[in-house]
Design a protein around this motif. Structure first.
Motif, PDB file in Angstrom:
ATOM      1  N   UNK A  94       0.824  -1.209   0.000  1.00  0.00           N
ATOM      2  CA  UNK A  94       0.000   0.000   0.000  1.00  0.00           C
ATOM      3  C   UNK A  94       0.859   1.260   0.000  1.00  0.00           C
ATOM      4  N   UNK A  95       1.925   1.257   0.799  1.00  0.00           N
ATOM      5  CA  UNK A  95       2.791   2.438   0.859  1.00  0.00           C
ATOM      6  C   UNK A  95       3.502   2.685  -0.469  1.00  0.00           C
ATOM      7  N   UNK A  96       3.955   1.629  -1.118  1.00  0.00           N
ATOM      8  CA  UNK A  96       4.670   1.818  -2.381  1.00  0.00           C
ATOM      9  C   UNK A  96       3.723   2.080  -3.535  1.00  0.00           C
ATOM     10  N   UNK A  97       2.524   1.509  -3.483  1.00  0.00           N
ATOM     11  CA  UNK A  97       1.553   1.707  -4.565  1.00  0.00           C
ATOM     12  C   UNK A  97       0.795   3.024  -4.410  1.00  0.00           C
ATOM     13  N   UNK A 110       1.536  -7.509  -6.490  1.00  0.00           N
ATOM     14  CA  UNK A 110       2.034  -6.161  -6.746  1.00  0.00           C
ATOM     15  C   UNK A 110       3.536  -6.081  -6.459  1.00  0.00           C
ATOM     16  N   UNK A 111       3.967  -6.605  -5.318  1.00  0.00           N
ATOM     17  CA  UNK A 111       5.373  -6.523  -4.934  1.00  0.00           C
ATOM     18  C   UNK A 111       6.279  -7.284  -5.897  1.00  0.00           C
ATOM     19  N   UNK A 112       5.806  -8.400  -6.454  1.00  0.00           N
ATOM     20  CA  UNK A 112       6.585  -9.136  -7.468  1.00  0.00           C
ATOM     21  C   UNK A 112       6.578  -8.363  -8.781  1.00  0.00           C
ATOM     22  N   UNK A 113       5.405  -7.870  -9.202  1.00  0.00           N
ATOM     23  CA  UNK A 113       5.302  -7.129 -10.469  1.00  0.00           C
ATOM     24  C   UNK A 113       6.191  -5.889 -10.477  1.00  0.00           C
ATOM     25  N   UNK A 115       8.991  -5.606  -8.886  1.00  0.00           N
ATOM     26  CA  UNK A 115      10.358  -6.051  -8.576  1.00  0.00           C
ATOM     27  C   UNK A 115      10.825  -5.643  -7.175  1.00  0.00           C
ATOM     28  N   UNK A 116       9.884  -5.458  -6.278  1.00  0.00           N
ATOM     29  CA  UNK A 116      10.216  -5.224  -4.875  1.00  0.00           C
ATOM     30  C   UNK A 116      10.510  -6.583  -4.233  1.00  0.00           C
ATOM     31  N   UNK A 117       9.695  -7.558  -4.582  1.00  0.00           N
ATOM     32  CA  UNK A 117       9.962  -8.958  -4.253  1.00  0.00           C
ATOM     33  C   UNK A 117      10.439  -9.646  -5.514  1.00  0.00           C
ATOM     34  N   UNK A 118      11.346 -10.559  -5.365  1.00  0.00           N
ATOM     35  CA  UNK A 118      11.710 -11.448  -6.458  1.00  0.00           C
ATOM     36  C   UNK A 118      10.788 -12.663  -6.368  1.00  0.00           C
ATOM     37  N   UNK A 119      10.701 -13.426  -7.431  1.00  0.00           N
ATOM     38  CA  UNK A 119       9.821 -14.601  -7.392  1.00  0.00           C
ATOM     39  C   UNK A 119      10.233 -15.563  -6.290  1.00  0.00           C
ATOM     40  N   UNK A 120      11.537 -15.659  -6.003  1.00  0.00           N
ATOM     41  CA  UNK A 120      11.965 -16.546  -4.915  1.00  0.00           C
ATOM     42  C   UNK A 120      11.509 -16.009  -3.557  1.00  0.00           C
TER      43      UNK A 120
END
Length: 131
Positions: A94-97, A110-113, A115-120
């Motif tokens: 929410x904070x980043x979006x 959202x976090x994967x899309x 690139x804040x989270x990687x798929x791993x």
């Protein structure tokens, strides 16, 4: 109809616990990693005490992540951790979006899309929070 909420009045026997929790809040505010466990028997005022400190911390700009256990989830030892990880992931998304994100699956996507989270990361978090 909502019942009026009683004002919080610290019992003298709980003043030491309140002081300890406020010290924990201050250490966290100084950037010192801090964990605090509150335990005790039923109906001793633990939840109300924690809610009061959490409210003060929220007023001071802290982000509050809460977890609770009931007898219904007593066999799921990771349930409190799952609640906190889920809340943190949603708050981060929410904070980043800059918009409301109301569930952990949308937050993880959202976090994967972005690139804040990687798929791993999603796989690792998925072992705690089913996303």
């Amino acid at each position: 109809i909502a019942e009026p909420q009683q004002p919080f009045v610290i019992m003298p026997s709980r003043q030491s616990a309140m002081d300890s929790l406020m010290q924990v809040k201050e250490r966290a505010g100084e950037g010192k990693p801090t964990i605090c466990f509150v335990s005790g028997g039923p109906f001793l005022g633990k939840s109300r005490l924690i809610d009061e400190v959490a409210g003060k911390a929220a007023n001071d700009g802290f982000t509050i992540l809460k977890s609770f256990r009931t007898s219904l989830d007593s066999f799921t030892s990771f349930f409190p951790l799952r609640q906190i990880v889920s809340a943190a992931m949603i708050k981060c998304a929410m904070l980043t979006a800059g918009r409301e994100i109301d569930n952990e699956v949308s937050a993880a996507n959202y976090l994967v899309d972005e690139n804040i989270f990687k798929k791993t990361d999603r796989v690792n978090i998925g072992s705690i929070v089913p996303t």
